[in-house]
Design a protein around this motif. Structure first.
Motif, PDB file in Angstrom:
ATOM      1  N   ILE A  44      17.245   9.346  17.571  1.00 57.34           N
ATOM      2  CA  ILE A  44      16.477   9.779  16.399  1.00 57.34           C
ATOM      3  C   ILE A  44      15.433  10.789  16.856  1.00 57.34           C
ATOM      4  O   ILE A  44      14.536  10.468  17.644  1.00 57.34           O
ATOM      5  CB  ILE A  44      15.796   8.584  15.698  1.00 57.34           C
ATOM      6  CG1 ILE A  44      16.818   7.486  15.360  1.00 57.34           C
ATOM      7  CG2 ILE A  44      15.036   9.050  14.465  1.00 57.34           C
ATOM      8  CD1 ILE A  44      17.917   7.886  14.409  1.00 57.34           C
ATOM      9  N   GLU A  45      15.556  12.013  16.364  1.00 54.40           N
ATOM     10  CA  GLU A  45      14.661  13.098  16.769  1.00 54.40           C
ATOM     11  C   GLU A  45      13.262  12.913  16.188  1.00 54.40           C
ATOM     12  O   GLU A  45      13.106  12.385  15.083  1.00 54.40           O
ATOM     13  CB  GLU A  45      15.215  14.439  16.259  1.00 54.40           C
ATOM     14  CG  GLU A  45      16.544  14.833  16.869  1.00 54.40           C
ATOM     15  CD  GLU A  45      16.419  15.199  18.334  1.00 54.40           C
ATOM     16  OE1 GLU A  45      15.410  15.802  18.723  1.00 54.40           O
ATOM     17  OE2 GLU A  45      17.348  14.871  19.087  1.00 54.40           O
ATOM     18  N   PRO A  46      12.218  13.369  16.922  1.00 47.97           N
ATOM     19  CA  PRO A  46      10.870  13.387  16.352  1.00 47.97           C
ATOM     20  C   PRO A  46      10.873  14.188  15.048  1.00 47.97           C
ATOM     21  O   PRO A  46      11.602  15.174  14.918  1.00 47.97           O
ATOM     22  CB  PRO A  46      10.039  14.090  17.426  1.00 47.97           C
ATOM     23  CG  PRO A  46      10.784  13.838  18.696  1.00 47.97           C
ATOM     24  CD  PRO A  46      12.240  13.837  18.311  1.00 47.97           C
ATOM     25  N   GLY A  47      10.091  13.723  14.094  1.00 41.53           N
ATOM     26  CA  GLY A  47      10.030  14.385  12.791  1.00 41.53           C
ATOM     27  C   GLY A  47      10.973  13.782  11.772  1.00 41.53           C
ATOM     28  O   GLY A  47      11.028  14.236  10.635  1.00 41.53           O
ATOM     29  N   SER A  48      11.714  12.721  12.159  1.00 36.91           N
ATOM     30  CA  SER A  48      12.649  12.061  11.235  1.00 36.91           C
ATOM     31  C   SER A  48      11.912  10.989  10.442  1.00 36.91           C
ATOM     32  O   SER A  48      11.377  10.044  11.026  1.00 36.91           O
ATOM     33  CB  SER A  48      13.800  11.405  12.008  1.00 36.91           C
ATOM     34  OG  SER A  48      14.521  12.360  12.751  1.00 36.91           O
ATOM     35  N   SER A  49      11.883  11.147   9.114  1.00 39.68           N
ATOM     36  CA  SER A  49      11.205  10.149   8.285  1.00 39.68           C
ATOM     37  C   SER A  49      12.005   8.846   8.291  1.00 39.68           C
ATOM     38  O   SER A  49      13.205   8.832   8.556  1.00 39.68           O
ATOM     39  CB  SER A  49      11.047  10.658   6.852  1.00 39.68           C
ATOM     40  OG  SER A  49      12.297  10.679   6.204  1.00 39.68           O
ATOM     41  N   PHE A  50      11.315   7.748   8.005  1.00 36.68           N
ATOM     42  CA  PHE A  50      11.976   6.435   7.980  1.00 36.68           C
ATOM     43  C   PHE A  50      13.127   6.433   6.979  1.00 36.68           C
ATOM     44  O   PHE A  50      14.190   5.879   7.231  1.00 36.68           O
ATOM     45  CB  PHE A  50      10.959   5.342   7.633  1.00 36.68           C
ATOM     46  CG  PHE A  50      11.513   3.954   7.719  1.00 36.68           C
ATOM     47  CD1 PHE A  50      11.631   3.322   8.952  1.00 36.68           C
ATOM     48  CD2 PHE A  50      11.919   3.266   6.585  1.00 36.68           C
ATOM     49  CE1 PHE A  50      12.148   2.037   9.047  1.00 36.68           C
ATOM     50  CE2 PHE A  50      12.435   1.986   6.670  1.00 36.68           C
ATOM     51  CZ  PHE A  50      12.543   1.362   7.906  1.00 36.68           C
ATOM     52  N   GLU A  51      12.917   7.092   5.840  1.00 33.21           N
ATOM     53  CA  GLU A  51      13.937   7.140   4.796  1.00 33.21           C
ATOM     54  C   GLU A  51      15.202   7.861   5.259  1.00 33.21           C
ATOM     55  O   GLU A  51      16.294   7.597   4.764  1.00 33.21           O
ATOM     56  CB  GLU A  51      13.382   7.812   3.537  1.00 33.21           C
ATOM     57  CG  GLU A  51      12.285   7.020   2.833  1.00 33.21           C
ATOM     58  CD  GLU A  51      10.884   7.227   3.425  1.00 33.21           C
ATOM     59  OE1 GLU A  51      10.726   7.865   4.482  1.00 33.21           O
ATOM     60  OE2 GLU A  51       9.938   6.713   2.807  1.00 33.21           O
ATOM     61  N   ASP A  52      15.058   8.772   6.220  1.00 31.39           N
ATOM     62  CA  ASP A  52      16.202   9.538   6.719  1.00 31.39           C
ATOM     63  C   ASP A  52      16.966   8.833   7.844  1.00 31.39           C
ATOM     64  O   ASP A  52      18.013   9.320   8.269  1.00 31.39           O
ATOM     65  CB  ASP A  52      15.747  10.914   7.217  1.00 31.39           C
ATOM     66  CG  ASP A  52      15.321  11.819   6.076  1.00 31.39           C
ATOM     67  OD1 ASP A  52      15.714  11.559   4.927  1.00 31.39           O
ATOM     68  OD2 ASP A  52      14.581  12.782   6.339  1.00 31.39           O
ATOM     69  N   LEU A  53      16.441   7.702   8.320  1.00 31.59           N
ATOM     70  CA  LEU A  53      17.152   6.974   9.370  1.00 31.59           C
ATOM     71  C   LEU A  53      18.462   6.423   8.818  1.00 31.59           C
ATOM     72  O   LEU A  53      18.540   6.052   7.649  1.00 31.59           O
ATOM     73  CB  LEU A  53      16.296   5.808   9.887  1.00 31.59           C
ATOM     74  CG  LEU A  53      14.978   6.173  10.564  1.00 31.59           C
ATOM     75  CD1 LEU A  53      14.223   4.910  10.946  1.00 31.59           C
ATOM     76  CD2 LEU A  53      15.213   7.032  11.783  1.00 31.59           C
ATOM     77  N   PRO A  54      19.505   6.359   9.654  1.00 31.76           N
ATOM     78  CA  PRO A  54      20.783   5.797   9.176  1.00 31.76           C
ATOM     79  C   PRO A  54      20.598   4.353   8.708  1.00 31.76           C
ATOM     80  O   PRO A  54      19.733   3.636   9.215  1.00 31.76           O
ATOM     81  CB  PRO A  54      21.679   5.834  10.418  1.00 31.76           C
ATOM     82  CG  PRO A  54      20.992   6.689  11.418  1.00 31.76           C
ATOM     83  CD  PRO A  54      19.547   6.757  11.051  1.00 31.76           C
TER      84      PRO A  54
END
Length: 53
Positions: free
Chosen positions: A24-34
């Protein structure tokens, strides 16, 4: 972006840091996590996280 805390172990997901060990790249919001992402500390699912106030 909001930080989210695991209600099982207290791990805090910080979007600015991401979760590099899980790809998971830095800048990934929680909502965008798989949907199948789990807590890197205890393995709890996303549904066991709460948004920090």
């Amino acid at each position: 972006m909001d930080k989210w805390e695991c209600t099982v172990c207290g791990y805090v997901y910080d979007p600015e840091e991401g979760d590099p060990e899980s790809g998971i790249e830095p800048g990934s919001s929680f909502e965008d996590l798989p949907d199948d992402w789990v807590c890197p500390e205890c393995g709890a699912g996303k549904d066991l996280f709460e948004k920090q106030e």
